[in-house]
Design an enzyme around this catalytic site. Structure first.
Site, short mmCIF file in Angstrom:
data_model
loop_
_atom_site.label_atom_id
_atom_site.label_comp_id
_atom_site.label_asym_id
_atom_site.label_seq_id
_atom_site.Cartn_x
_atom_site.Cartn_y
_atom_site.Cartn_z
N THR A 55 0.85 -1.19 0.00
CA THR A 55 0.00 0.00 0.00
C THR A 55 0.89 1.25 0.00
OG1 THR A 55 -0.17 -0.11 2.41
CG2 THR A 55 -1.93 -1.15 1.14
N THR A 68 1.41 4.43 1.48
CA THR A 68 2.13 5.02 2.61
C THR A 68 3.09 4.03 3.25
OG1 THR A 68 0.27 6.51 3.05
CG2 THR A 68 1.86 6.19 4.83
N CYS A 69 2.66 2.81 3.38
CA CYS A 69 3.52 1.78 3.99
C CYS A 69 4.76 1.52 3.15
CB CYS A 69 2.72 0.48 4.14
SG CYS A 69 1.14 0.68 4.98
N THR A 70 4.59 1.53 1.83
CA THR A 70 5.69 1.22 0.91
C THR A 70 6.63 2.40 0.70
OG1 THR A 70 4.29 -0.39 -0.23
CG2 THR A 70 6.22 0.41 -1.42
#
Length: 232
Positions: free
Chosen positions: A116, A118-120
């Site tokens: 996803t 933001t996570c990545t």
């Protein structure tokens, strides 16, 4: 005289039979009693018949388990089994939260989902970049956990080029997220994420939470590596 009595008895029997037919058409419950009585059996009384019918099996309603209280500073981390691959061609391994944190200072951070945006782009890269600084402040291990299966986590690790700086762990069934009370229900989102984990970063010493930066939902404001460094 005997013939008259016989005729009268015959007429009474005919009348009783006709009455029985009328009862059969107008009242099923009475027809049951009449039928049994005519055969010399004990009639089922209306109140008893109602009790028998009301005794039909009922589906048991099981109460759902109460939700766990949200983790807080001072709490002991709940135990759960997490899985991971330590190399692209390695075998699937498991580790418990207890073994991961026993006798150590560990930074554990969670993301709503692998791959996803933001996570990545922000959350994991930030901890990879700051892993050395965290260790310089006494942190023994840095681990990321997500409600994704271990194969997705391995592919994500490879795509990010993450080495030994951060351990990427699968909480595939959401066991840890539920036990910590940090479930994040994204079932109404079109991406099909279902129930995941809220974003957070925490420091645990021997399994006890010393620092906790827990986000609202999937927001990314206080759970970065920089914020964790400030708290150490």
């Amino acid at each position: 005289m005997a013939a008259a009595a016989s005729t009268l008895a015959s007429l009474s029997a005919t009348a009783a039979a006709a009455a029985g037919k009328r009862l059969l058409l107008s009242s099923p419950s009475r027809s049951l009693s009449l039928s049994l009585a005519s055969r010399g059996r004990i009639a089922v009384m209306p109140h008893l018949r109602a009790g028998i019918l009301s005794a039909a099996p009922r589906r048991a309603v099981s109460a759902s388990a109460p939700a766990a209280a949200t983790i807080a500073v001072g709490d002991k981390l709940p135990d759960a089994t997490l899985s991971y691959f330590d190399s692209p061609d390695g075998e699937l391994k498991t580790v418990t939260v207890r073994d991961l944190t026993a006798g150590k200072k560990v930074v554990l951070f969670a993301v709503p989902g692998a791959f996803t945006p933001t996570c990545t782009q922000k959350h994991v890269p930030g901890f990879v970049a700051k892993a050395g600084e965290l260790r310089a402040k006494g942190v023994d291990a840095v681990a990321c956990v997500s409600v994704n299966d271990a194969f997705v986590m391995r592919a994500w690790k490879e795509s990010l080029g993450v080495g030994d700086e951060v351990l990427l762990l699968s909480d595939g069934n959401g066991e840890l997220a539920r036990a910590m009370g940090v479930e994040l229900d994204l079932s109404d989102k079109p991406a099909g994420l279902g129930v995941r984990s809220r974003r957070y970063a925490l420091l645990a010493e021997d399994g006890v939470v010393k620092v906790l930066n827990l986000e609202e939902g999937g927001a990314f404001t206080t759970s970065s590596a920089e914020e964790m460094l400030k708290a150490l």
